[in-house]
Design an enzyme around this catalytic site. Structure first.
Site: not given
Length: 322
Positions: A246, A270, A275, A293, A296
């Site tokens: 995060r 990342d 953001e 980001h 995943a």
């Protein structure tokens, strides 16, 4: 079981949608903007979100028909979980589905920094034709990860997957997690019956910091930064720091100062403060390997997330236990 209306507001993999519809549910994937949710969400029994949509107390109070909130991913910081559960609304996430993809991205950044790929990829298109020898000299002092020590802060599913890859690469693994005393890491060799099992006991952060060559973070959002100038100063000269958890876990100003001084050799990020508008100082720093980001965001991970979400939603409305 009667059909439930499910708003998938931040997207779902087609395999997950197919599973939900095969179970008889009505799936709506047209995004509802945040300020329109109070008017639209009361028409649904469940909502599926990622990180973009926020489900806060005031919205929950306006949705008496809401029975379930599902988050595609690990973190739940965009959902008022305790309040939702107090109201009898089930909250689910997918902690296992994307663990391997996030762990692989950690090593993508680590290898980028170790071999200066993030810098040479920027400079080769500009100077590779007229300064090839100069760039070769500049970027020939890379390091190998084999034999290095990696510190993993947060030793849940993702942290343990990072450990599995690190062990396979011949690295020493140190782990930090106040909630986990020990974890057994199993390494299987595909196509064979060979299995290696390694027990890793966790330690406190203070004792781990001076020993690591690479520090990677896998913890939930924090009210204050976990890694500041104090923690960075306790690490070795030339350490690599990676954050795929995060934004705000690392104090970005302190990180830039440590990069500029040379104490930190490089960082892989990342996730970012602010953001989707990260700091230009972070984005333009030559010692930072960047990704938007996407930890995943592989096709297989997204399919796994969609299927895990669908399974949990279907089981919930079928009356199965969590």
């Amino acid at each position: 079981m009667s059909a439930k209306r499910i708003l998938v507001n931040d997207g779902i993999h087609p395999e997950g949608r197919k599973a939900l519809e095969a179970a008889g549910h009505i799936v709506v994937t047209e995004k509802v903007e945040q300020d329109h949710l109070p008017a639209e969400l009361p028409n649904f029994d469940a909502i599926v979100v990622r990180s973009a949509t926020k489900i806060r107390q005031d919205l929950i109070d306006q949705c008496p028909n809401l029975k379930l909130i599902a988050r595609g991913g690990v973190g739940l910081d965009n959902i008022d979980v305790e309040y939702a559960e107090e109201k009898g609304i089930a909250v689910y996430n997918t902690p296992a589905a994307s663990s391997h993809s996030v762990a692989e991205l950690v090593f993508a950044h680590a290898l980028n920094i170790a071999r200066f790929l993030h810098q040479s990829n920027r400079e080769m298109p500009v100077e590779g034709n007229n300064n090839f020898k100069g760039l070769k000299k500049a970027y020939s002092a890379g390091i190998e990860l084999c034999g290095k020590t990696i510190g993993i802060v947060g030793f849940g599913r993702i942290g343990q997957e990072v450990a599995r890859i690190a062990l396979g690469m011949g690295m020493r693994v140190l782990a930090v997690d106040p909630m986990i005393d020990k974890a057994q890491i199993t390494i299987e060799t595909p196509g064979t019956t060979q299995i290696l099992e390694v027990d890793i006991e966790t330690r406190d952060l203070e004792s781990v910091l001076p020993e690591v060559d690479i520090l990677t973070l896998h913890v939930p959002s924090q009210k204050t930064a976990l890694i500041t100038s104090r923690e960075l100063a306790r690490m070795k000269q030339g350490v690599i720091v990676i954050n795929a958890s995060r934004g705000g876990i690392i104090d970005e100003n302190d990180l830039i100062a440590a990069l500029d001084s040379g104490h930190v050799a490089g960082a892989g990020l990342d996730v970012f403060v602010g953001e989707p508008e990260p700091s230009q100082r972070i984005l333009q720093h030559p010692k930072i390997s960047l990704s938007p980001h996407i930890g995943a965001s592989t096709d297989r991970a997204q399919a796994n997330i969609g299927l895990e979400l669908a399974e949990k939603i279907i089981n919930h409305f079928n009356g199965a236990t969590r």
